[in-house]
Write an enzyme that holds these catalytic residues in place. Structure first.
Site, mmCIF file in Angstrom:
data_model
loop_
_atom_site.group_PDB
_atom_site.id
_atom_site.type_symbol
_atom_site.label_atom_id
_atom_site.label_comp_id
_atom_site.label_asym_id
_atom_site.label_seq_id
_atom_site.Cartn_x
_atom_site.Cartn_y
_atom_site.Cartn_z
ATOM 1 C CE1 TYR A 126 -9.474 -2.349 0.153
ATOM 2 C CE2 TYR A 126 -8.546 -0.549 -1.126
ATOM 3 C CZ TYR A 126 -8.384 -1.655 -0.313
ATOM 4 O OH TYR A 126 -7.115 -2.080 0.034
ATOM 5 C CG ASN A 135 -3.710 -2.399 6.744
ATOM 6 O OD1 ASN A 135 -3.497 -2.013 5.596
ATOM 7 N ND2 ASN A 135 -4.819 -3.024 7.089
ATOM 8 C CE LYS A 175 -3.984 -2.178 2.267
ATOM 9 N NZ LYS A 175 -5.010 -2.037 3.330
ATOM 10 C CG HIS A 183 -5.492 -6.060 -0.499
ATOM 11 N ND1 HIS A 183 -6.724 -5.828 0.060
ATOM 12 C CD2 HIS A 183 -5.681 -7.031 -1.441
ATOM 13 C CE1 HIS A 183 -7.628 -6.606 -0.521
ATOM 14 N NE2 HIS A 183 -7.020 -7.337 -1.433
ATOM 15 C CD GLU A 195 -9.106 -8.510 -3.864
ATOM 16 O OE1 GLU A 195 -9.980 -8.185 -3.053
ATOM 17 O OE2 GLU A 195 -8.016 -9.038 -3.523
HETATM 18 P P1 GDP Z 1 -8.332 -6.573 5.477
HETATM 19 O O1 GDP Z 1 -8.999 -7.708 4.748
HETATM 20 O O2 GDP Z 1 -7.570 -7.003 6.702
HETATM 21 O O3 GDP Z 1 -7.496 -5.689 4.566
HETATM 22 O O4 GDP Z 1 -9.503 -5.629 6.056
HETATM 23 P P2 GDP Z 1 -10.901 -5.175 5.430
HETATM 24 O O5 GDP Z 1 -11.192 -5.861 4.124
HETATM 25 O O6 GDP Z 1 -11.929 -5.267 6.520
HETATM 26 O O7 GDP Z 1 -10.671 -3.617 5.151
HETATM 27 C C1 GDP Z 1 -10.013 -3.166 3.989
HETATM 28 C C2 GDP Z 1 -9.052 -2.081 4.384
HETATM 29 O O8 GDP Z 1 -9.785 -0.964 4.899
HETATM 30 C C3 GDP Z 1 -8.093 -2.435 5.536
HETATM 31 O O9 GDP Z 1 -6.976 -3.157 5.114
HETATM 32 C C4 GDP Z 1 -7.729 -1.066 6.069
HETATM 33 O O10 GDP Z 1 -6.755 -0.406 5.237
HETATM 34 C C5 GDP Z 1 -9.055 -0.337 5.954
HETATM 35 N N1 GDP Z 1 -9.852 -0.465 7.198
HETATM 36 C C6 GDP Z 1 -10.501 -1.552 7.666
HETATM 37 N N2 GDP Z 1 -11.147 -1.308 8.824
HETATM 38 C C7 GDP Z 1 -10.908 -0.003 9.093
HETATM 39 C C8 GDP Z 1 -11.312 0.866 10.159
HETATM 40 O O11 GDP Z 1 -12.028 0.482 11.102
HETATM 41 N N3 GDP Z 1 -10.862 2.161 10.098
HETATM 42 C C9 GDP Z 1 -10.085 2.626 9.084
HETATM 43 N N4 GDP Z 1 -9.706 3.901 9.086
HETATM 44 N N5 GDP Z 1 -9.689 1.826 8.062
HETATM 45 C C10 GDP Z 1 -10.094 0.536 8.055
#
Ligand code: GDP
Length: 139
Positions: A51, A114, A11, A117, A128
């Site tokens: 997303y 973080n 990222k 992805h 994807e």
């Molecule tokens: P992943 O599968 O671990 O990447 O998580 P998700 O698919 O739930 O979310 C996609 C991305 O959105 C995450 O990798 C983070 O960059 C972001 N994200 C997820 N949850 C949060 C949150 O509660 N707050 C914020 N600011 N970003 C989030």
């Protein structure tokens, strides 16, 4: 049967901090083979499309801003049971909850920023991968 490919992005936070090399090294150490790789940048529109599943979430706008804020590295990785193995390998979404030594713990700085992805299921790994690569770009 679980598939053997997953899709990942390094990222914008990790690219900006110079972590492309260390993260690719981690992929190698974890036994993942790079099958396609591209240094690119998402437009806002592309980030919104990638997303789209999170459209209703409160963090969506911030996520789109962040993911289109700078270059990323998109990769297709191969390993047995790739999706599940890779999610465990990178650690929890929130780097603070990721295991010591995991990519997100080492290189992530917040739940949003973080570092990497990882696809959440085989079907999305294919969707994807197709988002970034044509079949001629895969080896
Ligand atoms: P992943 O599968 O671990 O990447 O998580 P998700 O698919 O739930 O979310 C996609 C991305 O959105 C995450 O990798 C983070 O960059 C972001 N994200 C997820 N949850 C949060 C949150 O509660 N707050 C914020 N600011 N970003 C989030």
């Amino acid at each position: 049967m679980a598939g053997n490919i997953t899709f990942t992005m390094i990222k914008p936070d990790a690219v900006a901090q110079g972590y492309i090399g260390p993260i690719l090294t981690k992929f190698n150490e974890g036994g993942y083979t790079v099958r396609a790789m591209k240094y690119t940048r998402l437009s806002r529109k592309q980030a919104e499309a990638f997303y789209a599943i999170h459209k209703e979430r409160p963090f969506f706008e911030g996520l789109v801003d962040f993911m289109s804020s700078g270059p990323i590295v998109a990769c297709i990785l191969e390993k047995e049971n790739a999706v599940e193995n890779f999610r465990e390998f990178i650690g929890a979404t929130d780097p603070a909850k990721a295991p010591e030594g995991s990519i997100r713990k080492l290189y992530g700085s917040s739940i949003q920023q973080n570092a990497v992805h990882g696809s959440d299921c085989d079907e999305n790994a294919v969707i994807e991968s197709n988002f970034f690569f044509s079949q001629f770009e895969r080896f």
